[in-house]
Write a protein that holds these residues in place. Structure first.
Motif, mmCIF file in Angstrom:
data_model
loop_
_atom_site.group_PDB
_atom_site.id
_atom_site.type_symbol
_atom_site.label_atom_id
_atom_site.label_comp_id
_atom_site.label_asym_id
_atom_site.label_seq_id
_atom_site.Cartn_x
_atom_site.Cartn_y
_atom_site.Cartn_z
ATOM 1 N N ARG A 8 -0.082 -13.110 13.946
ATOM 2 C CA ARG A 8 1.726 -12.135 13.436
ATOM 3 C C ARG A 8 1.915 -12.121 12.113
ATOM 4 O O ARG A 8 1.816 -11.588 11.415
ATOM 5 C CB ARG A 8 2.918 -13.530 13.547
ATOM 6 C CG ARG A 8 3.071 -12.612 15.747
ATOM 7 C CD ARG A 8 4.461 -13.099 15.926
ATOM 8 N NE ARG A 8 4.440 -13.292 17.498
ATOM 9 C CZ ARG A 8 4.802 -14.421 17.954
ATOM 10 N NH1 ARG A 8 5.354 -15.964 18.176
ATOM 11 N NH2 ARG A 8 5.264 -14.796 19.323
ATOM 12 N N GLU A 9 1.590 -13.429 11.170
ATOM 13 C CA GLU A 9 1.023 -13.463 9.923
ATOM 14 C C GLU A 9 0.104 -12.499 9.143
ATOM 15 O O GLU A 9 0.700 -11.970 8.084
ATOM 16 C CB GLU A 9 0.545 -15.207 9.492
ATOM 17 C CG GLU A 9 0.372 -15.065 7.801
ATOM 18 C CD GLU A 9 2.141 -15.181 7.459
ATOM 19 O OE1 GLU A 9 1.735 -14.653 5.871
ATOM 20 O OE2 GLU A 9 2.990 -15.280 7.709
ATOM 21 N N LYS A 10 -0.866 -12.233 9.941
ATOM 22 C CA LYS A 10 -2.334 -11.088 9.122
ATOM 23 C C LYS A 10 -1.452 -10.116 9.518
ATOM 24 O O LYS A 10 -1.218 -9.071 8.502
ATOM 25 C CB LYS A 10 -3.389 -11.601 10.115
ATOM 26 C CG LYS A 10 -4.255 -9.916 9.558
ATOM 27 C CD LYS A 10 -4.651 -10.505 7.929
ATOM 28 C CE LYS A 10 -5.321 -9.537 8.053
ATOM 29 N NZ LYS A 10 -5.993 -9.882 6.597
ATOM 30 N N ALA A 11 -1.013 -9.263 10.779
ATOM 31 C CA ALA A 11 0.209 -8.160 10.903
ATOM 32 C C ALA A 11 1.476 -7.982 9.438
ATOM 33 O O ALA A 11 1.345 -6.821 9.537
ATOM 34 C CB ALA A 11 0.493 -7.998 11.993
ATOM 35 N N ASN A 18 0.428 -3.206 3.116
ATOM 36 C CA ASN A 18 0.309 -1.121 2.751
ATOM 37 C C ASN A 18 1.255 -0.514 2.107
ATOM 38 O O ASN A 18 1.076 0.724 1.987
ATOM 39 C CB ASN A 18 0.420 -0.012 4.725
ATOM 40 C CG ASN A 18 -1.322 -1.314 4.684
ATOM 41 O OD1 ASN A 18 -2.288 -1.239 4.503
ATOM 42 N ND2 ASN A 18 -1.659 -1.678 6.244
ATOM 43 N N ALA A 19 2.641 -1.083 2.300
ATOM 44 C CA ALA A 19 4.467 -0.602 2.109
ATOM 45 C C ALA A 19 4.251 -0.145 0.200
ATOM 46 O O ALA A 19 4.660 0.545 -0.642
ATOM 47 C CB ALA A 19 5.109 -1.299 2.272
ATOM 48 N N ARG A 23 3.233 2.961 -2.969
ATOM 49 C CA ARG A 23 4.485 2.937 -3.862
ATOM 50 C C ARG A 23 3.410 2.597 -5.070
ATOM 51 O O ARG A 23 3.820 2.095 -6.004
ATOM 52 C CB ARG A 23 5.046 2.198 -4.072
ATOM 53 C CG ARG A 23 6.080 1.853 -2.692
ATOM 54 C CD ARG A 23 7.315 1.135 -2.442
ATOM 55 N NE ARG A 23 8.524 0.967 -1.444
ATOM 56 C CZ ARG A 23 7.489 1.611 0.016
ATOM 57 N NH1 ARG A 23 6.329 1.214 0.444
ATOM 58 N NH2 ARG A 23 8.806 1.503 0.532
ATOM 59 N N GLY A 24 1.884 2.429 -5.108
ATOM 60 C CA GLY A 24 1.387 2.536 -6.223
ATOM 61 C C GLY A 24 0.199 1.376 -7.010
ATOM 62 O O GLY A 24 -0.155 0.849 -7.756
ATOM 63 N N TRP A 25 0.803 -0.007 -6.123
ATOM 64 C CA TRP A 25 -0.444 -0.714 -5.806
ATOM 65 C C TRP A 25 -1.977 -0.667 -5.321
ATOM 66 O O TRP A 25 -1.856 -0.239 -4.690
ATOM 67 C CB TRP A 25 0.718 -2.080 -5.411
ATOM 68 C CG TRP A 25 0.066 -3.878 -5.304
ATOM 69 C CD1 TRP A 25 0.145 -4.406 -6.443
ATOM 70 C CD2 TRP A 25 -0.362 -4.547 -4.207
ATOM 71 N NE1 TRP A 25 -0.260 -5.670 -6.487
ATOM 72 C CE2 TRP A 25 -0.815 -5.437 -5.033
ATOM 73 C CE3 TRP A 25 -0.848 -4.404 -3.136
ATOM 74 C CZ2 TRP A 25 -1.272 -7.218 -4.820
ATOM 75 C CZ3 TRP A 25 -1.133 -5.519 -2.126
ATOM 76 C CH2 TRP A 25 -1.202 -6.793 -2.809
ATOM 77 N N THR A 26 -2.482 -1.188 -6.534
ATOM 78 C CA THR A 26 -3.796 -1.469 -5.867
ATOM 79 C C THR A 26 -4.101 -2.730 -4.957
ATOM 80 O O THR A 26 -4.177 -3.397 -5.670
ATOM 81 C CB THR A 26 -4.942 -1.812 -7.415
ATOM 82 O OG1 THR A 26 -4.573 -1.282 -7.986
ATOM 83 C CG2 THR A 26 -6.138 -1.897 -6.924
ATOM 84 N N TYR A 27 -4.593 -2.180 -3.530
ATOM 85 C CA TYR A 27 -5.160 -2.883 -2.645
ATOM 86 C C TYR A 27 -5.897 -2.260 -2.242
ATOM 87 O O TYR A 27 -6.304 -1.239 -1.920
ATOM 88 C CB TYR A 27 -3.282 -2.619 -2.084
ATOM 89 C CG TYR A 27 -3.777 -3.137 -0.619
ATOM 90 C CD1 TYR A 27 -4.045 -4.751 -0.419
ATOM 91 C CD2 TYR A 27 -4.067 -2.839 0.903
ATOM 92 C CE1 TYR A 27 -3.973 -5.887 0.873
ATOM 93 C CE2 TYR A 27 -3.939 -3.416 1.887
ATOM 94 C CZ TYR A 27 -4.182 -5.100 2.132
ATOM 95 O OH TYR A 27 -4.951 -4.996 3.516
ATOM 96 N N GLU A 28 -6.672 -3.463 -1.440
ATOM 97 C CA GLU A 28 -7.912 -2.497 -0.896
ATOM 98 C C GLU A 28 -8.007 -4.010 1.021
ATOM 99 O O GLU A 28 -7.984 -4.765 -0.148
ATOM 100 C CB GLU A 28 -9.482 -2.747 -1.161
ATOM 101 C CG GLU A 28 -9.290 -1.742 -2.711
ATOM 102 C CD GLU A 28 -10.832 -1.511 -3.212
ATOM 103 O OE1 GLU A 28 -11.441 -2.439 -2.514
ATOM 104 O OE2 GLU A 28 -10.406 -1.456 -4.492
ATOM 105 N N GLU A 29 -8.342 -3.531 1.971
ATOM 106 C CA GLU A 29 -8.032 -3.932 3.060
ATOM 107 C C GLU A 29 -8.892 -4.474 3.171
ATOM 108 O O GLU A 29 -10.336 -4.059 2.823
ATOM 109 C CB GLU A 29 -8.239 -3.120 4.329
ATOM 110 C CG GLU A 29 -7.971 -3.751 5.493
ATOM 111 C CD GLU A 29 -7.073 -4.282 5.440
ATOM 112 O OE1 GLU A 29 -6.629 -5.938 6.046
ATOM 113 O OE2 GLU A 29 -5.385 -3.901 5.505
ATOM 114 N N GLY A 30 -9.725 -5.991 3.442
ATOM 115 C CA GLY A 30 -10.743 -6.768 2.885
ATOM 116 C C GLY A 30 -10.794 -7.150 1.951
ATOM 117 O O GLY A 30 -12.073 -8.279 2.268
#
Length: 84
Positions: A8-11, A18-19, A23-30
């Motif tokens: 649940r915490e990971k989700a 992702n949200a 909105r422009g935040w630099t984010y890459e899964e993993g």
């Protein structure tokens, strides 16, 4: 934490990230936490990127040319020193 709680915490974490990415935040899964400054509790390169786009004139005055991370987008930059 139980496995269910961890799932649940990971989700929940993924949903927030992702949200923010939408909105422009630099984010890459993993991706690992490279660039995280524990003392400042933030990603300095992300802050520099945000400042440069939101307040470009003030940023140009306050951030010296050649400061590590000043010309790089996102967390790939080195951690700069901050003044208090």
């Amino acid at each position: 934490m139980t496995n269910t709680e961890i799932t649940r915490e990971k989700a929940h974490e993924s949903s927030i990230c992702n949200a923010l990415a939408e909105r422009g935040w630099t984010y890459e899964e993993g991706r690992n936490d490279q660039g995280w400054d524990r003392r400042l509790a933030l990603y300095p390169a992300d802050v520099l990127q945000w400042l440069s786009t939101q307040y470009p004139e003030e940023y140009a005055k306050a951030v010296p040319c050649g400061l590590p991370g000043s010309n790089t987008r996102g967390r790939a930059a080195q951690t700069p020193r901050t003044r208090r």
